[in-house]
Design an enzyme around this catalytic site. Structure first.
Site, PDB file in Angstrom:
ATOM      1  N   GLY A  70       1.905   3.101  10.910  1.00 38.78           N
ATOM      2  CA  GLY A  70       3.535   3.783  10.638  1.00 38.78           C
ATOM      3  C   GLY A  70       4.437   4.181  11.702  1.00 38.78           C
ATOM      4  O   GLY A  70       5.073   5.230  11.882  1.00 38.78           O
ATOM      5  N   GLY A 120       2.415  -0.916   4.326  1.00 45.30           N
ATOM      6  CA  GLY A 120       2.599   0.485   3.918  1.00 45.30           C
ATOM      7  C   GLY A 120       4.016   1.175   4.027  1.00 45.30           C
ATOM      8  O   GLY A 120       4.705   0.744   2.203  1.00 45.30           O
ATOM      9  N   GLU A 127      -7.613   4.627   7.279  1.00 41.95           N
ATOM     10  CA  GLU A 127      -6.921   5.946   6.994  1.00 41.95           C
ATOM     11  C   GLU A 127      -8.107   6.622   5.471  1.00 41.95           C
ATOM     12  O   GLU A 127      -7.966   7.848   6.164  1.00 41.95           O
ATOM     13  CB  GLU A 127      -5.308   6.219   6.172  1.00 41.95           C
ATOM     14  CG  GLU A 127      -4.199   5.750   7.285  1.00 41.95           C
ATOM     15  CD  GLU A 127      -2.980   5.732   6.883  1.00 41.95           C
ATOM     16  OE1 GLU A 127      -3.106   5.417   5.484  1.00 41.95           O
ATOM     17  OE2 GLU A 127      -2.580   4.442   7.358  1.00 41.95           O
ATOM     18  N   ASN A 173       0.975  -1.412   0.017  1.00 38.56           N
ATOM     19  CA  ASN A 173       0.029  -0.159  -0.305  1.00 38.56           C
ATOM     20  C   ASN A 173       0.661   1.610   0.059  1.00 38.56           C
ATOM     21  O   ASN A 173       1.453   1.447   1.166  1.00 38.56           O
ATOM     22  CB  ASN A 173      -1.051   0.049   1.023  1.00 38.56           C
ATOM     23  CG  ASN A 173      -2.228   1.059   1.116  1.00 38.56           C
ATOM     24  OD1 ASN A 173      -1.475   2.013   0.195  1.00 38.56           O
ATOM     25  ND2 ASN A 173      -2.916   1.474   1.971  1.00 38.56           N
ATOM     26  N   TRP A 174       1.368   1.813  -1.150  1.00 35.37           N
ATOM     27  CA  TRP A 174       1.412   2.996  -1.325  1.00 35.37           C
ATOM     28  C   TRP A 174       1.469   4.352  -1.281  1.00 35.37           C
ATOM     29  O   TRP A 174       1.912   5.111  -0.540  1.00 35.37           O
ATOM     30  CB  TRP A 174       2.228   3.259  -2.595  1.00 35.37           C
ATOM     31  CG  TRP A 174       3.495   1.767  -3.279  1.00 35.37           C
ATOM     32  CD1 TRP A 174       4.045   1.463  -2.799  1.00 35.37           C
ATOM     33  CD2 TRP A 174       3.559   2.371  -4.845  1.00 35.37           C
ATOM     34  NE1 TRP A 174       4.711   0.665  -3.607  1.00 35.37           N
ATOM     35  CE2 TRP A 174       4.619   1.277  -4.557  1.00 35.37           C
ATOM     36  CE3 TRP A 174       3.400   3.000  -6.126  1.00 35.37           C
ATOM     37  CZ2 TRP A 174       5.436   0.788  -6.431  1.00 35.37           C
ATOM     38  CZ3 TRP A 174       4.112   2.643  -7.057  1.00 35.37           C
ATOM     39  CH2 TRP A 174       5.000   1.308  -7.289  1.00 35.37           C
ATOM     40  N   LYS A 175       0.093   4.423  -0.304  1.00 37.18           N
ATOM     41  CA  LYS A 175      -0.154   5.282   0.393  1.00 37.18           C
ATOM     42  C   LYS A 175      -0.262   6.436  -0.542  1.00 37.18           C
ATOM     43  O   LYS A 175       0.145   6.354  -2.118  1.00 37.18           O
ATOM     44  CB  LYS A 175       0.142   5.346   1.948  1.00 37.18           C
ATOM     45  CG  LYS A 175      -0.413   4.272   2.887  1.00 37.18           C
ATOM     46  CD  LYS A 175      -0.326   4.662   4.292  1.00 37.18           C
ATOM     47  CE  LYS A 175      -0.023   3.615   4.712  1.00 37.18           C
ATOM     48  NZ  LYS A 175      -0.016   2.935   6.255  1.00 37.18           N
ATOM     49  N   SER A 178       3.918  -1.263  11.424  1.00 35.30           N
ATOM     50  CA  SER A 178       5.477  -1.271  11.593  1.00 35.30           C
ATOM     51  C   SER A 178       5.683  -2.916  10.768  1.00 35.30           C
ATOM     52  O   SER A 178       6.661  -2.726  11.631  1.00 35.30           O
ATOM     53  CB  SER A 178       5.093  -0.993  12.410  1.00 35.30           C
ATOM     54  OG  SER A 178       4.561  -0.057  12.782  1.00 35.30           O
ATOM     55  N   GLU A 208      -5.534  -4.529  10.530  1.00 30.05           N
ATOM     56  CA  GLU A 208      -4.785  -3.492  10.518  1.00 30.05           C
ATOM     57  C   GLU A 208      -4.847  -2.738  11.880  1.00 30.05           C
ATOM     58  O   GLU A 208      -5.996  -2.209  12.020  1.00 30.05           O
ATOM     59  CB  GLU A 208      -5.155  -3.394   9.476  1.00 30.05           C
ATOM     60  CG  GLU A 208      -4.022  -2.805   8.200  1.00 30.05           C
ATOM     61  CD  GLU A 208      -3.491  -2.423   7.274  1.00 30.05           C
ATOM     62  OE1 GLU A 208      -2.536  -2.627   6.813  1.00 30.05           O
ATOM     63  OE2 GLU A 208      -3.755  -1.187   7.372  1.00 30.05           O
ATOM     64  N   HIS A 221      -9.641   0.811   4.023  1.00 33.89           N
ATOM     65  CA  HIS A 221      -8.927   0.954   5.530  1.00 33.89           C
ATOM     66  C   HIS A 221      -8.380   2.176   6.206  1.00 33.89           C
ATOM     67  O   HIS A 221      -9.178   2.102   6.450  1.00 33.89           O
ATOM     68  CB  HIS A 221      -7.520   1.760   4.131  1.00 33.89           C
ATOM     69  CG  HIS A 221      -6.163   1.487   5.079  1.00 33.89           C
ATOM     70  ND1 HIS A 221      -5.804   2.748   5.529  1.00 33.89           N
ATOM     71  CD2 HIS A 221      -4.616   1.061   4.814  1.00 33.89           C
ATOM     72  CE1 HIS A 221      -4.529   2.504   6.513  1.00 33.89           C
ATOM     73  NE2 HIS A 221      -4.574   1.678   5.487  1.00 33.89           N
TER      74      HIS A 221
HETATM   75  P1  13P Z   1       3.158   0.670   7.590  1.00 33.95           P
HETATM   76  O1  13P Z   1       2.996  -0.318   7.392  1.00 33.95           O
HETATM   77  O2  13P Z   1       3.441   2.210   7.369  1.00 33.95           O
HETATM   78  O3  13P Z   1       2.748   0.733   9.464  1.00 33.95           O
HETATM   79  O4  13P Z   1       1.395   0.876   7.560  1.00 33.95           O
HETATM   80  C1  13P Z   1       0.405  -0.142   7.267  1.00 33.95           C
HETATM   81  C2  13P Z   1      -0.651  -0.196   6.409  1.00 33.95           C
HETATM   82  O5  13P Z   1      -1.315   0.758   6.691  1.00 33.95           O
HETATM   83  C3  13P Z   1      -0.880  -0.422   5.220  1.00 33.95           C
HETATM   84  O6  13P Z   1      -1.989  -0.509   4.611  1.00 33.95           O
END
Ligand code: 13P
Length: 254
Positions: free
Chosen positions: A173, A236, A97, A9-11, A215, A167, A95
């Site tokens: 993060g 992420g 977010e 997930n490149w966000k 993470s 998640e 998600h």
């Molecule tokens: P991180 O790997 O940056 O903690 O993010 C996880 C995530 O939200 C993947 O969708």
């Protein structure tokens, strides 16, 4: 033994077509020796670039979200049909977010799944509690998210086209040391599997792959995979850099 599934997930970490293309081409080369199935989820502006660059490989491409509507007057939304036209065959739904930033409701998450399935997209459904409760209330949060997303779906929800990603919001993060404890992950995976069996019927429910996200990097991936009894990861930050991502794929060998 099935290969682990790793979804990147490149966000908003990868911003430009040239960066996305370089990553995708490099991944394609490195994947010849990798032991994982990979799905890349770039932002929607980068979908055509990533789809084109990964053509002819085993890499699949996902949207990071989709509209709850199928079409019509919804400024800024991207529908399942649009994602497909841009080369995606998968999509991340619910998600945390999106639930936080775009105030996506449980009803919207449900509508997104139905819309994705009508278009033939595979859904990565994210569930996760914002905090752990010593009395175990976080389990009912997860159960509630699963029920509202999947229960009584009839033919609209296609169990074979669902992957669940656990998640926990508090673990996203951070750094590897703050990811979920493998024993806690294992317990949650059993709980999710039991709920999926109750909601969708035992024969299909127990077969749904369960991923972990929050993470993850190469330093904790092996232990989480082995001890957590998961099918793979939703990654992420560490998925947006080709070296850290391919390192995760490398250590994913069971
Ligand atoms: P991180 O790997 O940056 O903690 O993010 C996880 C995530 O939200 C993947 O969708």
């Amino acid at each position: 033994m099935k290969k682990p599934l790793v979804v990147a997930n490149w966000k908003m970490y990868v911003e430009k077509p040239e960066t996305a293309k370089k990553f995708a081409l490099s991944l394609k080369r490195k994947l010849r020796t990798a032991s994982a199935d990979v799905v890349l989820a770039p932002s929607s502006t980068l979908l055509p670039t990533v789809s084109l660059a990964t053509k002819g490989s085993s890499v699949r491409v996902a949207g990071q979200t989709l509209s709850a509507y199928t079409d019509g007057p919804h400024t800024g939304d991207v529908s399942a049909t649009m994602l497909k036209a841009a080369g995606a065959t998968w999509v991340i739904v619910g998600h945390s977010e999106r639930r936080r930033d775009a105030h996506e409701s449980q009803e919207a998450v449900r509508a997104q799944i139905e819309s994705a399935h009508e278009a033939g997209l595979v859904v990565v459904l994210c569930v996760g509690e914002t905090e752990r409760d010593p009395a175990g209330a976080h389990f009912s949060v997860i159960a509630g998210q699963l029920v509202s997303a999947l229960a009584n779906g009839g033919t609209k929800i296609l169990a074979k086209k669902i992957v669940v990603a656990y998640e926990p919001v508090w673990a996203i993060g951070k750094n590897a040391a703050e990811a979920v404890h493998p024993a806690d992950l294992r317990e949650m995976v059993i709980f999710i599997r039991k709920n999926l069996a109750d909601i969708l019927g035992r024969s299909v429910g127990v077969k749904i792959p369960i991923l972990y996200g929050g993470s993850v990097d190469a330093s904790n991936a092996t232990e989480l995979l082995k001890e957590g009894d998961i099918a793979g990861f939703l990654v992420g930050r560490a998925s947006a850099d080709i070296d850290s991502f391919t390192e995760i794929l490398r250590v994913c060998k069971k």
